[in-house]
Write an enzyme that holds these catalytic residues in place. Structure first.
Site, PDB file in Angstrom:
ATOM      1  N   HIS A 234      44.721   5.167  44.996  1.00  0.00           N
ATOM      2  CA  HIS A 234      43.901   3.957  44.937  1.00  0.00           C
ATOM      3  C   HIS A 234      43.434   3.547  46.342  1.00  0.00           C
ATOM      4  O   HIS A 234      42.239   3.368  46.588  1.00  0.00           O
ATOM      5  CB  HIS A 234      44.727   2.833  44.292  1.00  0.00           C
ATOM      6  CG  HIS A 234      44.018   1.527  44.176  1.00  0.00           C
ATOM      7  ND1 HIS A 234      43.542   1.046  42.969  1.00  0.00           N
ATOM      8  CD2 HIS A 234      43.704   0.580  45.101  1.00  0.00           C
ATOM      9  CE1 HIS A 234      42.972  -0.130  43.163  1.00  0.00           C
ATOM     10  NE2 HIS A 234      43.050  -0.442  44.453  1.00  0.00           N
ATOM     11  N   GLU A 235      44.385   3.417  47.259  1.00  0.00           N
ATOM     12  CA  GLU A 235      44.023   2.978  48.609  1.00  0.00           C
ATOM     13  C   GLU A 235      43.146   4.024  49.301  1.00  0.00           C
ATOM     14  O   GLU A 235      42.260   3.679  50.076  1.00  0.00           O
ATOM     15  CB  GLU A 235      45.281   2.687  49.447  1.00  0.00           C
ATOM     16  CG  GLU A 235      46.149   1.543  48.917  1.00  0.00           C
ATOM     17  CD  GLU A 235      45.383   0.253  48.622  1.00  0.00           C
ATOM     18  OE1 GLU A 235      44.373  -0.024  49.300  1.00  0.00           O
ATOM     19  OE2 GLU A 235      45.783  -0.474  47.697  1.00  0.00           O
ATOM     20  N   HIS A 238      39.569   3.325  48.416  1.00  0.00           N
ATOM     21  CA  HIS A 238      38.967   2.271  49.247  1.00  0.00           C
ATOM     22  C   HIS A 238      38.598   2.834  50.619  1.00  0.00           C
ATOM     23  O   HIS A 238      37.550   2.523  51.181  1.00  0.00           O
ATOM     24  CB  HIS A 238      39.959   1.116  49.440  1.00  0.00           C
ATOM     25  CG  HIS A 238      40.096   0.203  48.253  1.00  0.00           C
ATOM     26  ND1 HIS A 238      39.013  -0.370  47.626  1.00  0.00           N
ATOM     27  CD2 HIS A 238      41.193  -0.266  47.601  1.00  0.00           C
ATOM     28  CE1 HIS A 238      39.445  -1.150  46.634  1.00  0.00           C
ATOM     29  NE2 HIS A 238      40.761  -1.091  46.592  1.00  0.00           N
ATOM     30  N   HIS A 241      35.472   4.849  50.565  1.00  0.00           N
ATOM     31  CA  HIS A 241      34.305   3.965  50.436  1.00  0.00           C
ATOM     32  C   HIS A 241      33.850   3.528  51.834  1.00  0.00           C
ATOM     33  O   HIS A 241      32.656   3.453  52.117  1.00  0.00           O
ATOM     34  CB  HIS A 241      34.701   2.749  49.580  1.00  0.00           C
ATOM     35  CG  HIS A 241      33.558   2.049  48.920  1.00  0.00           C
ATOM     36  ND1 HIS A 241      33.728   0.881  48.218  1.00  0.00           N
ATOM     37  CD2 HIS A 241      32.233   2.321  48.852  1.00  0.00           C
ATOM     38  CE1 HIS A 241      32.555   0.486  47.742  1.00  0.00           C
ATOM     39  NE2 HIS A 241      31.632   1.340  48.116  1.00  0.00           N
ATOM     40  N   GLU A 263      36.448  -2.403  43.141  1.00  0.00           N
ATOM     41  CA  GLU A 263      37.570  -1.576  42.689  1.00  0.00           C
ATOM     42  C   GLU A 263      37.137  -0.280  41.999  1.00  0.00           C
ATOM     43  O   GLU A 263      37.974   0.517  41.594  1.00  0.00           O
ATOM     44  CB  GLU A 263      38.500  -2.374  41.767  1.00  0.00           C
ATOM     45  CG  GLU A 263      39.172  -3.569  42.440  1.00  0.00           C
ATOM     46  CD  GLU A 263      40.072  -3.218  43.632  1.00  0.00           C
ATOM     47  OE1 GLU A 263      40.673  -2.139  43.614  1.00  0.00           O
ATOM     48  OE2 GLU A 263      40.141  -4.030  44.582  1.00  0.00           O
ATOM     49  N   TYR A 381      38.680  -8.042  36.783  1.00  0.00           N
ATOM     50  CA  TYR A 381      39.728  -7.018  36.643  1.00  0.00           C
ATOM     51  C   TYR A 381      39.359  -6.018  35.538  1.00  0.00           C
ATOM     52  O   TYR A 381      39.421  -4.811  35.720  1.00  0.00           O
ATOM     53  CB  TYR A 381      41.073  -7.666  36.283  1.00  0.00           C
ATOM     54  CG  TYR A 381      41.746  -8.390  37.421  1.00  0.00           C
ATOM     55  CD1 TYR A 381      42.339  -7.675  38.457  1.00  0.00           C
ATOM     56  CD2 TYR A 381      41.797  -9.776  37.453  1.00  0.00           C
ATOM     57  CE1 TYR A 381      42.977  -8.330  39.491  1.00  0.00           C
ATOM     58  CE2 TYR A 381      42.434 -10.445  38.493  1.00  0.00           C
ATOM     59  CZ  TYR A 381      43.024  -9.716  39.512  1.00  0.00           C
ATOM     60  OH  TYR A 381      43.646 -10.367  40.537  1.00  0.00           O
TER      61      TYR A 381
HETATM   62 ZN    ZN Z   1      42.097  -2.087  45.268  1.00  0.00          ZN
END
Ligand code: ZN
Length: 447
Positions: A234-235, A238, A241, A263, A381
Site C-alpha cells: 500500500h505505502e 503512494h 504515485h 487511495e 473510503y
Molecule cells: Zn493510503
C-alpha cells in the site's frame, strides 16, 4: 463496557448534541453564502463525486446491493448462537456480536493467521515487491550501498528508482521497524518534488516509506503478517504515485489529488497480495522456500470475506449518516432529537440488536473534530475501494504481470498527479466510468 461506551458524548454534562446542531447550522450557512444548496456540495465540488447527491446515490446503491447478504450474515449469527447455547434464536445483544462472530469464524475457517507469517520474511517480501514493479511497471529499484547516503538510523535504507531505459526517476528512504521515538502506523511522505518539464528536464523526486512492522527476533528473520505485507504494498503505491510524477507544476504532482482518488494507487497494490500468481513471487517459507500450500491459500481467501456484508454495511451507515447530516441539514437540526432522526434514517444499515444500538453521531470525530476533515467525505473510503477493485479487473483480464497494462496505469494514472480531472484519468485508463460491480465481487457480495 458497552453501555458505558455508548454513552460517550451522549450524556450531560458531556452531551455533544447542541454542538453538533451548531456546527451543522454554521456549515449550512456557509454553503448558503457560497451559493450552494448544502455543505456537501461545497466540499464535493472539488472532489471526484462533485455533488452530495451523487455521493449519496453511490452509497445507497451499495447499501441496496449488500442488503441481502447483510440479512443473511445476521440470521446466520443468530442461529449459530441458538445452536451453540440451545436457546431459541433471537436478536443478539450489541456487546456479544464480536464474541459470537469470532466463534463462528473459528468454526467455519479453522485458520490461524500466524501460520501465514512463516511465508512472509521481510527481505523476501521487499525483493518480491521490487520484482513485481519491475515486471508490471518496468521499474528498476537499486539499493544504494550502506554508508553512501546519510541516514537517521542504521535500519534506514536508501534506494534509487529507475525506468528500464536507466532514467533516474526518483529516490527513497525506507524505515520499516519500530523504535522508541517513532510514531505508530505506516506512511509515505514526499520529501522533494523534482522539477519536471516534459521533453527538456527531469529532476528525480525524493520520498520516504515508514512502518512499524514485526522486527527480526534473535535467530528469526522479520516475519510479517499478511496484513503487514498489504501495508508495505500500500505505502509503496503512494510512493510510486509521487516518484513517477511527470507534472510540470510541482504542487499538482503525485499524491496531491482529491481525497476520493488518492487511495487508488495505494490500494490497487494490495490486490497483488491476494493473487496466487503474484503471491508465489514473494510468499515463500522462510526456511524451506516452499510456496503457500494450496489448502492454506484457500482458507485465507475464504476467511477474507467472512461477514463482509456486515463490514460493508457498517461503512455505509457512517457514510450515509455523514452525507444526510450535510445534505438535509435543516430538516435534521430542526428536530428535537437529532440522534432519533439520524438513527431512523440509517436504521436499515444497522445490525438488529436488543437493546438497539445508538449511532455514532455524537462522537463522530471524523466529521466534527475539524473545520472540514471527513465532513461529507466519509463515503470516500468505499469510493476509493470501488476505483481500485475496478481498475484491477484490467490486470485480472489482461494478466497480473501484463507490462502493457502496467505501462498504461503509469502513463494514465501514476504519472499524472492532479494535472487532470481524476474522473478523466480513470476514464483514460478504463475507457469508462467506475463500476461498483468489481468491489462487490471482490468482497464476495456478488458473483
Ligand atoms: Zn493510503
Amino acid at each position: 463496557m458497552w453501555e458505558a461506551s455508548s454513552r460517550v458524548a451522549a450524556k450531560e454534562p458531556h452531551d455533544n448534541t447542541e454542538l453538533i446542531r451548531q456546527i451543522l447550522q454554521l456549515r449550512a450557512e456557509q454553503a448558503a453564502l457560497l451559493g450552494k444548496a448544502n455543505f456537501a456540495d461545497v466540499v464535493l465540488e472539488r472532489r471526484m463525486a462533485k455533488t452530495g447527491d451523487r455521493a449519496l446515490k453511490f452509497i445507497e446503491d451499495l447499501q441496496a446491493r449488500a442488503a441481502g447478504k447483510f440479512t443473511e450474515d445476521t440470521e446466520e449469527l443468530e442461529s449459530f448462537k441458538a445452536k451453540q447455547t440451545g436457546l431459541a434464536a433471537s436478536y443478539l445483544s450489541p456487546w456479544e456480536i464480536s464474541y459470537w462472530s469470532e466463534k463462528l469464524r473459528q468454526s467455519k475457517y479453522a485458520f490461524d493467521e500466524e501460520e501465514l507469517r512463516l511465508y512472509f520474511p521481510m527481505n523476501r517480501v521487499i525483493e518480491g515487491l521490487f520484482d513485481l514493479v519491475n515486471r508490471v511497471f518496468g521499474l528498476v529499484v537499486e539499493a544504494v550501498p550502506v554508508g553512501e547516503v546519510e541516514v537517521w538510523n542504521p535500519g534506514v535504507l536508501f534506494y534509487k528508482l529507475k525506468n528500464t531505459a536507466g532514467v533516474h526517476l526518483g529516490s527513497f528512504y525506507s524505515d520499516w521497524y519500530p523504535r522508541e521515538s517513532k510514531r505508530s502506523g505506516a506512511w509515505m511522505n514526499y520529501l522533494r518534488t523534482g522539477d519536471v518539464q516534459p521533453g527538456t528536464k527531469r529532476e528525480p523526486h525524493l520520498g520516504l516509506i515508514c512502518g512499524n512492522m514485526t522486527p527480526p527476533a534473535d535467530e528469526r528473520p522479520a516475519l510479517l503478517t499478511h496484513r503487514e505485507v498489504e501495508t508495505v504494498f500500500h505505502e509503496f503505491g503512494h510512493l510510486l504515485h509521487h516518484l513517477l510524477g511527470e507534472v510540470e507544476i510541482k504542487s499538482l504532482n503525485g499524491v496531491n489529488v482529491t481525497w476520493d482518488f488518492v487511495e487508488l494507487p495505494s490500494q490497487i497494490m494490495e490486490n497483488w497480495c491476494w493473487e496466487r500468481e503474484s503471491l508465489d513471487l514473494f510468499a515463500r517459507h522462510h526456511e524451506s522456500g516452499a510456496a503457500i500450500p494450496e489448502e492454506l491459500f484457500a482458507k485465507m481467501i475464504a476467511a477474507k470475506n467472512f461477514r463482509s456484508a456486515t463490514a460493508t454495511m457498517r461503512q455505509v451507515s457512517f457514510a450515509k449518516m455523514d452525507l444526510l447530516m450535510h445534505i438535509r441539514t435543516n430538516d435534521i437540526i430542526a428536530t428535537d432529537n437529532i440522534e432519533t432522526t439520524v438513527r431512523e434514517a440509517i436504521k436499515d444499515c444497522l445490525v438488529r440488536t436488543e437493546p438497539k444500538t445508538p449511532t455514532a453521531s455524537r462522537r463522530f470525530n471524523h466529521i466534527f473534530s475539524d473545520p472540514v476533515g471527513y465532513a461529507a467525505g466519509y463515503y470516500s473510503y468505499k469510493w476509493a475501494e470501488v476505483l481500485d477493485a475496478d481498475a484491477f479487473t484490467r490486470f485480472q483480464k489482461e494478466g497480473v504481470f501484463n507490462a502493457q497494462t502496467g505501462a498504461d496505469f503509469v502513463n494514465k494514472i501514476l504519472s499524472r498527479g492532479n494535472s487532470a480531472d481524476p474522473m478523466q484519468l480513470f476514464r483514460d485508463f478504463m475507457g469508462r466510468e467506475p463500476d461498483l460491480q468489481a468491489l462487490l465481487v471482490r468482497s464476495g457480495l456478488a458473483a
